[in-house]
Design a protein around this motif. Structure first.
Motif, short mmCIF file in Angstrom:
data_model
loop_
_atom_site.label_atom_id
_atom_site.label_comp_id
_atom_site.label_asym_id
_atom_site.label_seq_id
_atom_site.Cartn_x
_atom_site.Cartn_y
_atom_site.Cartn_z
N LEU A 80 -17.34 -4.43 -1.14
CA LEU A 80 -16.10 -3.15 -1.76
C LEU A 80 -15.29 -3.22 -3.42
O LEU A 80 -14.66 -2.73 -4.01
CB LEU A 80 -14.95 -3.41 -1.34
CG LEU A 80 -14.23 -3.97 0.88
CD1 LEU A 80 -13.70 -3.76 1.18
CD2 LEU A 80 -14.91 -2.16 0.79
N GLN A 81 -16.18 -3.98 -4.07
CA GLN A 81 -15.78 -4.52 -5.15
C GLN A 81 -16.76 -4.51 -5.94
O GLN A 81 -16.56 -3.91 -7.40
CB GLN A 81 -15.67 -6.07 -5.28
CG GLN A 81 -14.71 -6.86 -4.22
CD GLN A 81 -13.80 -6.68 -4.73
OE1 GLN A 81 -13.22 -6.31 -6.04
NE2 GLN A 81 -12.19 -7.19 -3.97
N ASP B 187 -10.35 2.87 2.01
CA ASP B 187 -9.18 3.14 2.00
C ASP B 187 -7.49 2.37 1.70
O ASP B 187 -7.19 3.19 1.69
CB ASP B 187 -9.44 3.61 3.30
CG ASP B 187 -10.46 4.45 4.32
OD1 ASP B 187 -10.54 5.33 2.58
OD2 ASP B 187 -10.82 4.93 4.70
N ARG B 188 -8.08 1.10 2.19
CA ARG B 188 -6.86 0.31 2.09
C ARG B 188 -6.72 0.16 0.53
O ARG B 188 -5.28 0.08 0.19
CB ARG B 188 -7.46 -0.87 3.00
CG ARG B 188 -7.24 -1.42 3.92
CD ARG B 188 -7.14 -2.51 4.26
NE ARG B 188 -8.32 -3.31 4.02
CZ ARG B 188 -9.02 -3.27 4.91
NH1 ARG B 188 -9.31 -3.75 5.85
NH2 ARG B 188 -10.14 -4.48 4.34
N ALA B 189 -7.73 -0.45 -0.03
CA ALA B 189 -7.64 -0.28 -1.73
C ALA B 189 -6.57 1.23 -2.16
O ALA B 189 -5.66 1.03 -2.93
CB ALA B 189 -8.50 -1.06 -2.71
N ALA C 227 -5.23 3.44 -0.87
CA ALA C 227 -4.05 3.31 -0.44
C ALA C 227 -2.93 2.24 -0.88
O ALA C 227 -1.71 2.52 -1.53
CB ALA C 227 -3.39 3.51 1.55
N ALA C 228 -3.47 1.31 -0.96
CA ALA C 228 -2.59 0.42 -2.61
C ALA C 228 -2.07 0.53 -3.98
O ALA C 228 -1.22 0.48 -4.25
CB ALA C 228 -3.05 -0.79 -2.53
N TYR C 229 -3.17 0.85 -4.30
CA TYR C 229 -2.76 1.76 -5.83
C TYR C 229 -2.07 2.73 -5.68
O TYR C 229 -1.37 3.04 -6.83
CB TYR C 229 -4.45 2.48 -6.93
CG TYR C 229 -5.20 0.78 -6.53
CD1 TYR C 229 -5.31 -0.37 -6.32
CD2 TYR C 229 -6.67 1.09 -5.91
CE1 TYR C 229 -5.65 -1.07 -6.66
CE2 TYR C 229 -7.38 0.43 -6.07
CZ TYR C 229 -6.87 -0.83 -6.67
OH TYR C 229 -7.57 -2.24 -6.26
N GLU C 230 -1.96 4.01 -4.37
CA GLU C 230 -0.99 4.93 -4.49
C GLU C 230 -0.01 4.99 -4.71
O GLU C 230 1.39 5.33 -4.71
CB GLU C 230 -1.66 6.15 -3.24
CG GLU C 230 -2.90 6.43 -4.14
CD GLU C 230 -3.86 7.83 -2.95
OE1 GLU C 230 -2.92 7.79 -2.02
OE2 GLU C 230 -4.30 8.53 -3.66
N LYS C 231 0.14 3.56 -3.44
CA LYS C 231 1.42 3.10 -3.21
C LYS C 231 2.03 2.35 -4.61
O LYS C 231 3.40 2.48 -4.50
CB LYS C 231 1.65 1.98 -2.35
CG LYS C 231 1.92 2.51 -0.71
CD LYS C 231 1.90 1.25 0.15
CE LYS C 231 1.37 2.03 1.57
NZ LYS C 231 0.79 0.49 2.61
N ALA C 232 1.67 2.21 -5.70
CA ALA C 232 1.63 1.82 -7.05
C ALA C 232 2.29 2.15 -7.89
O ALA C 232 2.09 2.48 -8.75
CB ALA C 232 0.71 0.16 -6.82
#
Length: 195
Positions: free
Chosen positions: A51-52, A152-154, A156-161
């Motif tokens: 993922l990185q 997907d998780r990353a 979504a987290a970036y969009e929330k931020a």
């Protein structure tokens, strides 16, 4: 964290300092030597490494320790790195802001989280605190990052931020014999809400 309307007092400055590296669930702090084994484990776990990074290549522990030491030295105004610690003082990950240059004042955000701290809002909170630091202390005009399209998780987290998808580098990485896209994201200072 809004700019005060009048003169800034000593109390204002101290209150700002207390909350600068503090989020709702996490605190960013200097990386300590005792953090390094866990950070290396977070970074090198094969299920998270894909993922990185680009092609997964196991690296010697010493090289990865040196990488985190460099990221966390905080000796330059252009780059900083912090350990992410939860409210109950557990090491959850690491954030890096790097490459700040004039005149663009764009800094790149990198995030590494331990598996047990994913999907609890901890990463999103750490990103928000890092972004606040980038704009309020580093003087960045833009924070940017890259993430694989399958993460997907990353995303979504970036969009929330508050991050916005700016583009896609098609077929930018090879994993499992297939090419995958990379999503480019950014957040401008004027889009940022210091809430």
């Amino acid at each position: 964290m809004s700019t005060p309307a009048g003169p800034w007092s000593m109390d204002d400055a101290m209150a700002y300092g207390r909350r600068l590296l503090r989020g709702e669930q996490v605190t960013l702090r200097p990386t300590a030597e005792e953090d390094l084994p866990a950070l290396v484990a977070f970074w090198t776990a094969p299920d998270f490494a894909v993922l990185q990074t680009g092609p997964y290549r196991p690296r010697p522990t010493a090289a990865t320790v040196a990488q985190f030491r460099t990221w966390s030295a905080n000796e330059s105004p252009a780059s900083v790195g912090f350990s992410v610690v939860t409210d109950d003082d557990r090491l959850a990950g690491h954030v890096t802001l790097s490459g700040l240059e004039l005149p663009t004042r764009i800094v790149t955000l990198g995030v590494v989280m331990g598996a047990e701290h994913v999907s609890h809002g901890i990463g999103t909170d750490a990103v928000r605190v890092a972004v606040r630091y980038a704009f309020a202390e580093m003087g960045a005009h833009k924070v940017e990052l890259q993430a694989w399209a399958f993460n997907d998780r990353a995303l979504a987290a970036y969009e929330k931020a508050g991050f916005v998808r700016e583009g896609v580098r098609r077929a930018a990485v090879l994993h499992d014999g297939r090419f995958h896209d990379e999503v480019l994201m950014g957040l401008l200072a004027e889009e940022w809400s210091p809430a």
